[in-house]
Structure formats: C-alpha cells, structure tokens
Design an enzyme around this catalytic site. Sequence first.
Site, mmCIF file in Angstrom:
data_model
loop_
_atom_site.group_PDB
_atom_site.id
_atom_site.type_symbol
_atom_site.label_atom_id
_atom_site.label_comp_id
_atom_site.label_asym_id
_atom_site.label_seq_id
_atom_site.Cartn_x
_atom_site.Cartn_y
_atom_site.Cartn_z
ATOM 1 N N TYR A 15 0.842 -1.201 0.000
ATOM 2 C CA TYR A 15 0.000 0.000 0.000
ATOM 3 C C TYR A 15 0.875 1.248 0.000
ATOM 4 C CZ TYR A 15 -3.651 3.326 0.655
ATOM 5 O OH TYR A 15 -4.484 4.387 0.440
ATOM 6 N N SER A 38 -2.963 14.113 7.750
ATOM 7 C CA SER A 38 -3.971 13.726 6.751
ATOM 8 C C SER A 38 -5.353 13.589 7.374
ATOM 9 C CB SER A 38 -3.568 12.381 6.138
ATOM 10 O OG SER A 38 -4.642 11.809 5.423
ATOM 11 N N TYR A 77 -9.029 16.185 3.073
ATOM 12 C CA TYR A 77 -9.772 15.500 2.026
ATOM 13 C C TYR A 77 -11.161 16.056 2.158
ATOM 14 C CZ TYR A 77 -6.337 12.313 0.129
ATOM 15 O OH TYR A 77 -5.252 11.791 -0.521
ATOM 16 N N THR A 105 -5.913 18.731 -0.726
ATOM 17 C CA THR A 105 -5.428 17.806 -1.762
ATOM 18 C C THR A 105 -6.477 17.657 -2.849
ATOM 19 O OG1 THR A 105 -4.019 16.686 -0.193
ATOM 20 C CG2 THR A 105 -4.611 15.452 -2.186
ATOM 21 N N ARG A 120 -4.847 0.993 -8.900
ATOM 22 C CA ARG A 120 -3.614 0.602 -8.212
ATOM 23 C C ARG A 120 -3.525 -0.926 -8.141
ATOM 24 N NH1 ARG A 120 -3.568 4.868 -3.042
ATOM 25 N NH2 ARG A 120 -3.464 6.779 -4.287
ATOM 26 N N LYS A 153 -2.702 21.211 -3.049
ATOM 27 C CA LYS A 153 -1.741 20.123 -3.285
ATOM 28 C C LYS A 153 -2.167 19.289 -4.488
ATOM 29 C CE LYS A 153 0.410 16.174 -0.853
ATOM 30 N NZ LYS A 153 -0.237 14.933 -1.299
ATOM 31 N N HIS A 155 1.378 13.136 -6.249
ATOM 32 C CA HIS A 155 0.961 12.165 -5.245
ATOM 33 C C HIS A 155 1.893 10.947 -5.243
ATOM 34 C CE1 HIS A 155 -2.677 11.830 -2.594
ATOM 35 N NE2 HIS A 155 -2.310 10.576 -2.499
ATOM 36 N N ARG A 171 0.996 7.957 -7.500
ATOM 37 C CA ARG A 171 -0.072 7.059 -7.056
ATOM 38 C C ARG A 171 -1.403 7.353 -7.724
ATOM 39 N NH1 ARG A 171 1.260 4.674 -2.142
ATOM 40 N NH2 ARG A 171 -0.762 4.879 -1.111
ATOM 41 N N ARG A 186 14.154 11.476 -2.233
ATOM 42 C CA ARG A 186 14.706 10.330 -1.512
ATOM 43 C C ARG A 186 16.009 10.641 -0.791
ATOM 44 N NH1 ARG A 186 10.397 9.437 -2.185
ATOM 45 N NH2 ARG A 186 9.303 7.744 -3.222
ATOM 46 N N GLY A 206 7.624 12.109 1.603
ATOM 47 C CA GLY A 206 6.544 11.116 1.655
ATOM 48 C C GLY A 206 7.018 9.763 2.158
ATOM 49 N N ARG A 207 7.111 8.798 1.250
ATOM 50 C CA ARG A 207 7.376 7.406 1.659
ATOM 51 C C ARG A 207 8.595 7.213 2.567
ATOM 52 N NH1 ARG A 207 5.913 7.051 -3.786
ATOM 53 N NH2 ARG A 207 4.047 5.837 -4.310
HETATM 54 C C1 LIG Z 1 0.778 5.429 1.945
HETATM 55 C C2 LIG Z 1 0.539 6.818 1.440
HETATM 56 C C3 LIG Z 1 -0.589 7.500 1.872
HETATM 57 C C4 LIG Z 1 -0.811 8.796 1.447
HETATM 58 N N1 LIG Z 1 -1.885 9.475 1.951
HETATM 59 C C5 LIG Z 1 -2.082 10.760 1.602
HETATM 60 C C6 LIG Z 1 -3.119 11.491 2.188
HETATM 61 O O1 LIG Z 1 -3.842 11.008 3.034
HETATM 62 N N2 LIG Z 1 -3.283 12.776 1.786
HETATM 63 C C7 LIG Z 1 -2.480 13.366 0.836
HETATM 64 O O2 LIG Z 1 -2.660 14.533 0.496
HETATM 65 N N3 LIG Z 1 -1.465 12.675 0.288
HETATM 66 C C8 LIG Z 1 -1.242 11.402 0.657
HETATM 67 N N4 LIG Z 1 -0.185 10.730 0.123
HETATM 68 C C9 LIG Z 1 0.716 11.404 -0.829
HETATM 69 C C10 LIG Z 1 1.860 12.135 -0.105
HETATM 70 O O3 LIG Z 1 1.391 13.261 0.594
HETATM 71 C C11 LIG Z 1 2.915 12.644 -1.095
HETATM 72 O O4 LIG Z 1 2.300 13.445 -2.074
HETATM 73 C C12 LIG Z 1 3.683 11.518 -1.776
HETATM 74 O O5 LIG Z 1 3.937 10.448 -0.894
HETATM 75 C C13 LIG Z 1 4.997 12.100 -2.292
HETATM 76 O O6 LIG Z 1 5.686 11.178 -3.018
HETATM 77 P P1 LIG Z 1 6.902 10.277 -2.443
HETATM 78 O O7 LIG Z 1 6.285 9.238 -1.566
HETATM 79 O O8 LIG Z 1 7.469 9.722 -3.699
HETATM 80 O O9 LIG Z 1 7.846 11.172 -1.695
HETATM 81 C C14 LIG Z 1 0.075 9.425 0.541
HETATM 82 C C15 LIG Z 1 1.204 8.731 0.098
HETATM 83 C C16 LIG Z 1 1.462 7.449 0.555
HETATM 84 C C17 LIG Z 1 2.702 6.754 0.091
HETATM 85 O O1 LIG Z 2 -3.239 6.305 -0.617
HETATM 86 C C1 LIG Z 2 -3.167 7.496 -0.888
HETATM 87 O O2 LIG Z 2 -2.359 7.921 -1.729
HETATM 88 C C2 LIG Z 2 -4.054 8.443 -0.256
HETATM 89 O O3 LIG Z 2 -3.918 9.602 -0.527
HETATM 90 C C3 LIG Z 2 -5.082 8.014 0.691
HETATM 91 C C4 LIG Z 2 -6.407 8.303 0.408
HETATM 92 C C5 LIG Z 2 -7.386 7.899 1.293
HETATM 93 C C6 LIG Z 2 -7.063 7.224 2.444
HETATM 94 C C7 LIG Z 2 -5.727 6.947 2.729
HETATM 95 C C8 LIG Z 2 -4.728 7.364 1.867
#
Ligand SMILES: Cc1cc2nc3c(=O)[nH]c(=O)nc-3n(C[C@H](O)[C@H](O)[C@H](O)COP(=O)(O)O)c2cc1C
Ligand SMILES: O=C(O)C(=O)c1ccccc1
Length: 383
Positions: free
Chosen positions: A44, A126, A148, A174, A183, A256, A280, A283, A315, A334-335
């Site tokens: 995930y 978030s 959200y 966002t 996905r 965003k 994102h 994703r 990274r 992020g990750r």
């Molecule tokens: C597991 C996961 C959950 C995420 N959940 C959200 C979220 O709840 N809200 C949001 O705006 N972005 C979410 N994102 C996107 C991150 O804010 C960010 O844009 C993204 O991880 C940046 O890319 P990177 O992981 O390559 O650094 C999520 C990303 C990941 C990996």
């Molecule tokens: O998975 C995601 O990228 C994300 O933004 C998200 C959206 C809803 C719930 C949890 C994460």
Amino acid sequence: MAFSDYQYEIYLNGLTGQHPPYSADLAELERAARRRLDPGAYWYVAGSAGTGATDRANREAFDRWRIVPRMLRDVSVRDLSTELFGRTYPAPLALAPVGVQSIVHPQGELATSRAAAALGVPMVLSTAASHTLEEVAEADGPRWYQLYWPHDDEVTLSLLERARKSGYDTLVVTLDTWTLAWRPNDLDRAYLPFLRGTGLAIPLSDPVFRSRLARPVEEDLDAAIMQWVPMFNGRAHTWDQLSLLRDNWDGPIVLKGIQHVDDARRAADAGMDGVVVSNHGGRQVDGALASLDALAPVAEAVGDRLTVLFDSGVRSGADVFKALALGARAVLLGRPYMWGLANGGQDGVRHVVRSILAELDLTLGLAGFRTPADLDPSVLERA
Ligand SMILES: Cc1cc2nc3c(=O)[nH]c(=O)nc-3n(C[C@H](O)[C@H](O)[C@H](O)COP(=O)(O)O)c2cc1C
Ligand SMILES: O=C(O)C(=O)c1ccccc1
C-alpha cells in the site's frame, strides 16, 4: 546544532561500540521495512498507480539533473532555516500528509508527530489519519492540516473548526485524489485500509459527521464507513467551490497536486497562499509527467505570488537540493519517513528526517552554498 552533526554523532557512537540502529541508506531502510510489514501494508505504501511509470519518472527526473559544485567559498557555517507563510522553520522540509499510518506502526501519526515536533519540522496531518486531530495535536510542534474535502459543507466546516482549535495553522487541500486511481498492487490483494476501518479516526470523532448517522458508530461501524467513503471520495470539487474554504479558514491555504502553470495561476487568482507541485508520488495518474518537470515552470509563473512547495520522488538530501534549485521553497517528504516509522516508530522517523537534512546540509556546503536562498537553476546542469 547543525544538521550535519548527525554524521559525527554516528561515527563517534561507533568508537564506543554503538552500532547505528538504522541504515543511512534509505533504500536499505525500505528493504528492512518490507521484511517487517505485512505484504498488504508494505505494498500500500510502496505501490503506485498503473504500471508505475510516473513513480519511475519522478525518480528519473531527479537523475537527469546534476549539481555543479563550487570551491573556495566561505560556507563552513550554513543556515537551512526557511520562512513559510510568515513563520520560520529550521529547514526547508515538512512531512507530507500520509494517511493510515497505523498500518505500518501501532503508534502511527502519534509517533510521526512527536518526531516532527522534536525537530521543529511541520507535520501535515492527513484527514485519513489513524488518530484524531486532537490526539495528534498533543505533540506540540508545527501543525498543518490536510483536507480530504467532504461533499458536505457542514462536515467540512466542522473539520476546519477542529483543526483551528487544535492549533493547525496551515490548510493543505489535496485535489489530485478525489477518487483513488487504478492501483494494481492493492487491487490484487483487495487491500484498501479505510474500508477495513483504518484511517477514519477524524471523521468518526467528528460531531457533525456523527450526527449524520442513523445509528452510533459504536453500534454500526460498517454503516459509518459506508457513509464516509462517498462523502470524501468519488466526486471532484470545482474552482468556484474554493471560496467556501477561503471564507472559513483564516490562515494560509495551500493546494496540493498542482502540475500545470494555468492551475497554479488560478490558485493565486482564487486567493490561495501556496501550491504543492505534486503527483501524489505517482499514485494517481500513471503516465503523468514527473513532478520535478512541472516544478520550474510553476515556480517561474507564480513564485512571486505563491509559496511553491514540492513533493514526489524526494529520496535524499541531494534531491531536496535539486528541488530547491528548481524553485521550491520547501519539499514535503513522503514514503521515506514511512520506512523510518515501520522500522522504529518515532525514533525511526527522527532518523530519516535527520539523515535527509544532514545530507542536505553537507551537499549545500560541499557544492559551495550557505543557504537555500543561494540556490537557483544555474547551480544544476542537465545530465
Ligand atoms: C501510503 C501513502 C498515503 C498517502 N496518503 C495521503 C493522504 O492522506 N493525503 C495526501 O494529500 N497525500 C497522501 N499521500 C501522498 C503524499 O502526501 C505525497 O504526495 C507523496 O507520498 C509524495 O511522493 P513520495 O512518496 O514519492 O515522496 C500518501 C502517500 C502514501 C505513500
Ligand atoms: O493512498 C493514498 O495515496 C491516499 O492519498 C489516501 C487516500 C485515502 C485514504 C488513505 C490514503
């Protein structure tokens, strides 16, 4: 204390036989997280949309830029401090909003918020968090809230009010994930955390949302989930609706998911304060351009009117350097911090942030610069 001191700390600890608990190689830290996590949770976080083309493009875009170091300059003392929306932060870095953090560590966002607070870097909480706005606010660091955006104005206003009361001073909206993209990694495991009740702490603790339910959350969780999911997911908002947020949020608002200069200009026209140039983390739209390739045009178009932030593919400290040079005022991570969280909770997140900032500090100095403001596109060359 300089961020680069983390390097000495690690070497000095080694002299007294203390082995570093986590790798300084963040790719190795991801492999360690993979060994610890359930495949569903690992994928995930690690996974992206479609074939992963945009996720890879994000990385390749960084690799196409090369830093050109300069010598014999007075750069031994450096200053990474950065002003964003009238507030000074220790470094040009914030923790990106990442939902459902309890899938990688039981303390989830609580651990992340404590690590961020201790370092003074902003955490963007978030709406899909596993802990409430109020619980996360107990760590007394800089707090931003990522919306959200529900399709129920009264629920939206209630979330904004709770965020304001709990000391979140910056609102991040966002726009790129109004519905989840295709996905395959998650589809093949039928893994979607919020359908399993994870990442709903904020709506389920919201008085206005709760008042919408026929039966209390405690008696019928499934019905509450089914009420929330279509309220925030499945339909897009439109530009004219931004006035609701502008009229009801006193602090800075940041959009965003911006990738086009016209959308960035429109954000400025709508009275927004900033944008996050982001896809994102690859994703959402597979096949979309690398976020880094969208950065310089957006910064050139609106940098004088908006605070331009950046994420997707960062990274390392060298990557932060490149994003700053291409026009970002700060980056969101992020990750990588999720791999820190998976390996060591609060301490693991602290390690990742300190590692990236130490490398940024060293890269800045070794390349001949003293502050982030010294950087512009001329410090890079195309590979
Ligand atoms: C597991 C996961 C959950 C995420 N959940 C959200 C979220 O709840 N809200 C949001 O705006 N972005 C979410 N994102 C996107 C991150 O804010 C960010 O844009 C993204 O991880 C940046 O890319 P990177 O992981 O390559 O650094 C999520 C990303 C990941 C990996
Ligand atoms: O998975 C995601 O990228 C994300 O933004 C998200 C959206 C809803 C719930 C949890 C994460």
